[in-house]
Design a protein around this motif. Structure first.
Motif, PDB file in Angstrom:
ATOM      1  N   PRO A 122       0.841  -1.211   0.000  1.00  0.00           N
ATOM      2  CA  PRO A 122       0.000   0.000   0.000  1.00  0.00           C
ATOM      3  C   PRO A 122       0.873   1.257   0.000  1.00  0.00           C
ATOM      4  N   VAL A 123       0.570   2.198  -0.862  1.00  0.00           N
ATOM      5  CA  VAL A 123       1.303   3.467  -0.929  1.00  0.00           C
ATOM      6  C   VAL A 123       0.312   4.625  -0.689  1.00  0.00           C
ATOM      7  N   ALA A 124       0.800   5.655  -0.073  1.00  0.00           N
ATOM      8  CA  ALA A 124      -0.049   6.822   0.234  1.00  0.00           C
ATOM      9  C   ALA A 124       0.567   8.076  -0.371  1.00  0.00           C
ATOM     10  N   HIS A 149       3.468  15.151   0.259  1.00  0.00           N
ATOM     11  CA  HIS A 149       4.259  13.906   0.300  1.00  0.00           C
ATOM     12  C   HIS A 149       3.535  12.785  -0.428  1.00  0.00           C
ATOM     13  N   ALA A 150       4.327  11.887  -0.979  1.00  0.00           N
ATOM     14  CA  ALA A 150       3.762  10.687  -1.627  1.00  0.00           C
ATOM     15  C   ALA A 150       4.732   9.520  -1.389  1.00  0.00           C
ATOM     16  N   GLU A 151       4.209   8.374  -1.144  1.00  0.00           N
ATOM     17  CA  GLU A 151       5.023   7.166  -0.968  1.00  0.00           C
ATOM     18  C   GLU A 151       5.209   6.464  -2.309  1.00  0.00           C
ATOM     19  N   ARG A 152       6.370   5.844  -2.492  1.00  0.00           N
ATOM     20  CA  ARG A 152       6.607   5.027  -3.676  1.00  0.00           C
ATOM     21  C   ARG A 152       7.055   3.626  -3.227  1.00  0.00           C
TER      22      ARG A 152
END
Length: 244
Positions: A161-163, A194-197
């Motif tokens: 899961p990425v946010a 921000h964003a997760e990868r």
């Protein structure tokens, strides 16, 4: 070494061992000195030649079925040799080489009996000899088992899961007069998003122990050999023949 007639007869074909107990070959022939005492034997080493290495009997130990010499295998196999089944007595030159090879003191004349010692009755006799096959095993390497480690690469798929941040503009009415700015002007306010990868982190972990185990399996296999034996054909005139 004084041997009985029966002991001399039993020497033929016996195993010959070195001082460590390793088998060198078998007794082929026996030589006696001028007094009739056995002094030398020839050893059939099975090396594929028709020669037999000579060995002295002066310090040999006679054991059931074998003759043990106080020398190592290399010394006996490297000794001066005679041709198999020769009927020639040992010459002076041969004796000199033998005494020098085995570092023996003195030297005496010897004679070679054409047959194993005969009886004292005066009647012609001979000893019939035959080969006996004794089957056994020889341990030898047949191959090498190895454990080789090699690296293979394979694809592994998964999901995580990425946010990430999203921006929504929110409009709210101002109810407090004190929040009114003193003057009009341009202004900029920043909001960091921000964003997760997804990433794959690899780690090394032990999973199993691998080893080779050797097991001995015994099975029966046929083995063949050719053995020779002597056949005695008496040549007796008819007038003197008596059938039994």
């Amino acid at each position: 070494m004084r041997l009985t007639e029966q002991q001399v007869r039993s020497l033929y074909g016996q195993d010959v061992q070195d001082r460590s107990g390793a088998t060198i070959g078998r007794v082929g022939q026996v030589w006696a000195d001028a007094a009739g005492e056995p002094t030398w034997v020839s050893v059939r080493t099975g090396s594929g030649t028709h020669d037999e290495s000579m060995a002295p009997l002066h310090a040999a130990r006679l054991q059931p079925g074998r003759v043990r010499l106080p020398y190592d295998r290399a010394t006996v196999r490297g000794a001066p040799a005679v041709e198999s089944d020769t009927e020639q007595p040992l010459g002076v030159d041969q004796l000199t080489l033998l005494y020098r090879h085995y570092q023996l003191p003195g030297q005496g004349a010897v004679r070679q009996p054409e047959q194993p010692p005969r009886g004292s009755t005066g009647a012609p006799e001979t000893v019939r000899v035959e080969e006996r096959a004794r089957f056994g095993t020889v341990r030898e390497p047949v191959g090498t088992a190895r454990l080789r480690t090699r690296v293979v690469t394979e694809n592994v798929d998964g999901t995580v899961p990425v946010a990430h941040d999203e921006v929504t503009v929110v409009h709210e009415p101002v109810t407090n007069a004190g929040d009114v700015p003193a003057d009009l002007g341009e202004e900029q306010r920043d909001l960091v998003l921000h964003a997760e990868r997804p990433v794959a982190v690899k780690e090394r972990v032990p999973v199993e122990r691998v080893r080779l185990a050797r097991h001995e399996v015994v099975e029966e296999r046929p083995v063949h050999a050719q053995v020779r034996r002597e056949v005695v054909d008496p040549d007796v005139p008819d007038v003197a023949r008596r059938d039994r």
